[in-house]
Enzyme design. Structure first.
Site, short mmCIF file in Angstrom:
data_model
loop_
_atom_site.label_atom_id
_atom_site.label_comp_id
_atom_site.label_asym_id
_atom_site.label_seq_id
_atom_site.Cartn_x
_atom_site.Cartn_y
_atom_site.Cartn_z
N ARG A 65 21.35 7.69 15.20
CA ARG A 65 22.58 7.36 14.50
C ARG A 65 23.06 8.53 13.66
O ARG A 65 24.25 8.68 13.41
CB ARG A 65 22.34 6.16 13.56
N VAL A 68 30.53 -5.31 -0.41
CA VAL A 68 31.77 -4.54 -0.36
C VAL A 68 32.78 -5.07 -1.37
O VAL A 68 34.00 -4.91 -1.20
CB VAL A 68 32.39 -4.53 1.06
N ASP A 69 32.26 -5.67 -2.45
CA ASP A 69 33.15 -6.29 -3.44
C ASP A 69 34.13 -5.29 -4.04
O ASP A 69 35.29 -5.62 -4.32
CB ASP A 69 32.33 -6.96 -4.55
N ARG A 92 24.09 -4.25 0.15
CA ARG A 92 25.26 -3.39 0.39
C ARG A 92 26.57 -4.19 0.44
O ARG A 92 27.25 -4.24 1.44
CB ARG A 92 25.04 -2.56 1.65
N LYS A 104 28.23 13.57 9.65
CA LYS A 104 28.45 12.18 10.07
C LYS A 104 29.31 11.45 9.02
O LYS A 104 30.29 10.79 9.36
CB LYS A 104 27.12 11.46 10.20
N ASN A 105 28.95 11.59 7.75
CA ASN A 105 29.62 10.79 6.72
C ASN A 105 30.97 11.34 6.30
O ASN A 105 31.63 10.76 5.45
CB ASN A 105 28.69 10.60 5.52
N ASP A 141 20.15 9.87 0.26
CA ASP A 141 19.93 10.12 1.69
C ASP A 141 18.90 11.21 1.94
O ASP A 141 18.54 11.46 3.08
CB ASP A 141 21.24 10.50 2.38
N CYS A 152 21.86 -4.54 5.33
CA CYS A 152 21.16 -3.74 6.33
C CYS A 152 19.75 -3.52 5.78
O CYS A 152 19.39 -4.02 4.72
CB CYS A 152 21.87 -2.42 6.59
C1 EPZ Z 1 27.51 5.82 1.81
O1 EPZ Z 1 27.24 4.44 2.00
C2 EPZ Z 1 26.83 6.55 2.94
N1 EPZ Z 1 27.41 6.10 4.22
C3 EPZ Z 1 25.34 6.26 2.89
O2 EPZ Z 1 24.73 7.04 3.90
C4 EPZ Z 1 24.79 6.73 1.54
O3 EPZ Z 1 23.42 6.41 1.45
C5 EPZ Z 1 25.56 6.03 0.41
O4 EPZ Z 1 26.97 6.27 0.56
C6 EPZ Z 1 25.13 6.51 -0.97
O5 EPZ Z 1 25.34 7.88 -1.06
C7 EPZ Z 1 28.59 6.62 4.60
O6 EPZ Z 1 29.20 7.43 3.92
C8 EPZ Z 1 29.10 6.16 5.93
P1 EPZ Z 1 27.89 3.07 -1.64
P2 EPZ Z 1 28.05 3.34 1.14
O7 EPZ Z 1 29.03 2.13 -1.45
O8 EPZ Z 1 29.41 3.80 0.87
C9 EPZ Z 1 26.67 -0.64 -4.27
C10 EPZ Z 1 23.30 7.46 5.65
O9 EPZ Z 1 22.08 7.57 5.56
N2 EPZ Z 1 27.99 -1.20 -3.91
O10 EPZ Z 1 28.12 4.38 -2.29
O11 EPZ Z 1 27.85 2.02 1.81
C11 EPZ Z 1 25.73 -0.55 -3.09
O12 EPZ Z 1 25.05 -1.79 -2.91
C12 EPZ Z 1 24.02 6.35 4.94
O13 EPZ Z 1 24.06 8.28 6.25
C13 EPZ Z 1 28.40 -2.41 -4.46
O14 EPZ Z 1 27.66 -3.04 -5.22
O15 EPZ Z 1 27.23 3.35 -0.22
C14 EPZ Z 1 24.80 0.56 -3.47
O16 EPZ Z 1 23.78 0.04 -4.29
C15 EPZ Z 1 23.05 5.30 4.49
N3 EPZ Z 1 29.62 -2.91 -4.13
C16 EPZ Z 1 25.67 1.50 -4.30
O17 EPZ Z 1 26.82 0.72 -4.69
C17 EPZ Z 1 30.48 -2.24 -3.29
O18 EPZ Z 1 31.60 -2.73 -3.04
C18 EPZ Z 1 26.15 2.72 -3.57
O19 EPZ Z 1 26.72 2.27 -2.37
C19 EPZ Z 1 30.05 -1.01 -2.75
C20 EPZ Z 1 28.81 -0.50 -3.08
#
Ligand code: EPZ
Length: 425
Positions: free
Chosen positions: A401, A128-129, A126, A27-28, A309, A121
């Site tokens: 999902r 996106v900064d 989460r 999926k990812n 995950d 969520c």
């Molecule tokens: C990806 O989410 C995955 N989703 C998630 O899988 C997975 O849990 C996560 O990476 C961590 O491995 C997809 O790939 C579609 P991150 P993502 O940005 O990219 C912080 C599942 O179960 N952060 O790596 O959204 C954030 O808050 C899903 O399949 C910022 O602060 O995760 C978190 O604490 C759930 N600012 C950490 O970084 C940002 O701009 C990691 O988040 C971006 C992230």
């Protein structure tokens, strides 16, 4: 793609799992690669795509962006560009936060993009900064208003970008934007997940020059235009890990066809310590657990650490261990929502901040439980497989999902599990 419904899953537990099941496409990996099709005008084809709700949501988003998308699982075709459409609406983005992955491709291709902010969520805020700061470094002018991100740039220009943390979709968004930027981009402190490496392979197929995807430093030399592609998606390591934890919990002997093992190394090490045998067998992995389940401590971390995950699924396994296991979640601030539901099934778990202490108990007791997020629901399914009596997992749209027909796959290896319709949520 199963529609969002009040489906539930009914499980009668205490059955060993025996037989063979197949692991689907990741999926990812599929989600960012579907968004990468926007970087090219032509028709692209993806193979080994899993039949998941998130795939359907992404297809609907691509349709709105002018790309007629045909989902014929396990194949997805994304049609040629039909004009400059660059707005991703709230009603689609709120269903799947990974929709933010269209931001980089759209601003790179059209010079502007308007994407609803994904919002938080269940598992955390989460933000996106990092995505936005990176796009600004590439020359985009970013404004955020009325819940939308508006990005504008005549032409993105390569830059050196240091990420504050190894964000997976942040890395992916910036790789895709840089692939059409003028000149060379260096991304530092990148996510190293296998799905990031897979996106790098696809961008190279499209004509970008990406070096180092899958490592902490990625160099991208942008192209003036990128070609469409035909690509078979890698197997889903989290789906595979989930089934490995399930067999570990119930005991048994199951061949997981197409399961990756190298990409699961951190999970494999911990499962082996817990008493699960994992061995390559043909193009899959044979999972066996006959003896006791031993307590194993886990702390989640960015790849190649133990994946967040897999935390909930591993916790379900540890409810059956002979002793005490300590699980620490370091990635998301609220990823223990499976705990109260596991406790209702008799699990003994104490939470202190981001640490859960799990005391192994005998069989759990079946109950009606509520899924709250994708991996929490997988954890409840595993708990149902080891519980005395009947477990009903409600709101399985969370499960759909990220898992294709999980009840068919587990039923095919001996679980007593079926999908039922319930009135009301
Ligand atoms: C990806 O989410 C995955 N989703 C998630 O899988 C997975 O849990 C996560 O990476 C961590 O491995 C997809 O790939 C579609 P991150 P993502 O940005 O990219 C912080 C599942 O179960 N952060 O790596 O959204 C954030 O808050 C899903 O399949 C910022 O602060 O995760 C978190 O604490 C759930 N600012 C950490 O970084 C940002 O701009 C990691 O988040 C971006 C992230």
């Amino acid at each position: 793609m199963p529609p969002p419904s009040m489906d539930a899953i009914r499980i009668r537990g205490r059955r060993r799992l025996e037989g063979t099941l197949r692991v689907g496409g990741a999926k990812n990996a599929a989600l960012p690669i579907l968004c990468a099709t926007l970087l090219s005008e032509g028709e692209s084809r993806l193979r080994n795509v899993p039949g998941l709700r998130d795939i359907g949501t992404t297809a609907a988003l691509l349709d709105v962006l002018g790309r007629k998308t045909t989902v014929n699982i396990p194949e997805v075709r994304v049609g040629p560009a039909t004009g400059a459409f660059f707005e991703a609406p709230y009603e689609l983005v709120r269903q799947m936060r990974a929709s933010v992955l269209v931001l980089g491709p759209l601003v790179a291709r059209f010079g502007e993009a308007r994407v609803s902010l994904p919002g938080g969520c269940a598992i955390g805020a989460r933000p996106v900064d990092q995505h936005l700061k990176g796009l600004e470094a590439l020359g985009a002018h970013i404004t955020v208003e009325h819940g939308y991100v508006y990005a504008k740039a005549p032409r993105l220009v390569g830059a050196e970008i240091v990420l504050d943390m190894p964000t997976v979709t942040g890395t992916e968004n910036l790789m895709m934007a840089a692939a059409l930027a003028k000149g060379r981009t260096t991304l530092i402190n990148c996510a190293r997940e296998p799905e990031v490496e897979e996106l790098g392979r696809v961008l190279n197929k499209m004509g970008a020059k990406v070096d180092g995807a899958g490592t902490a430093i990625i160099h991208i030399t942008g192209a003036d235009e990128l070609a469409p592609f035909d690509h078979a998606i890698i197997a889903d390591r989290i789906e595979a890990g989930t089934f490995m934890a399930a067999v570990g919990a119930t005991g048994g002997n199951v061949l997981l066809e197409d399961a990756p093992l190298d990409d699961l190394e951190p999970v494999a090490v911990k499962l082996r310590e817990a008493g699960v045998t994992l061995e390559r067998d043909g193009n899959g992995v044979r999972v066996v657990r006959e003896g006791p389940i031993l307590p194993v401590d886990v702390t989640t971390a960015p790849h190649p650490g133990f994946p967040t995950d897999m935390q909930a699924q591993f916790m379900a396994l540890m409810t059956q261990c002979e002793g005490r296991a300590v699980l620490t979640e370091t990635i998301f601030e609220n990823r223990f929502m499976h705990v109260p539901e596991l406790q209702r099934m008799g699990a003994k778990i104490a939470i202190r901040n981001n640490t859960a202490v799990v005391e192994g108990v005998g069989p759990l007791s079946g109950a009606s439980v509520m899924a709250t997020d994708l991996r929490a629901s997988a954890s409840l399914v595993i708990a149902g497989l080891v519980a005395e009596g009947e477990t009903i997992v409600r709101r399985v749209y969370h499960l759909d999902r990220g898992y294709e027909s999980i009840e068919k796959k587990l039923g095919g290896v001996g679980a007593l599990i079926e999908r039922i319709q319930l009135e009301g949520p």
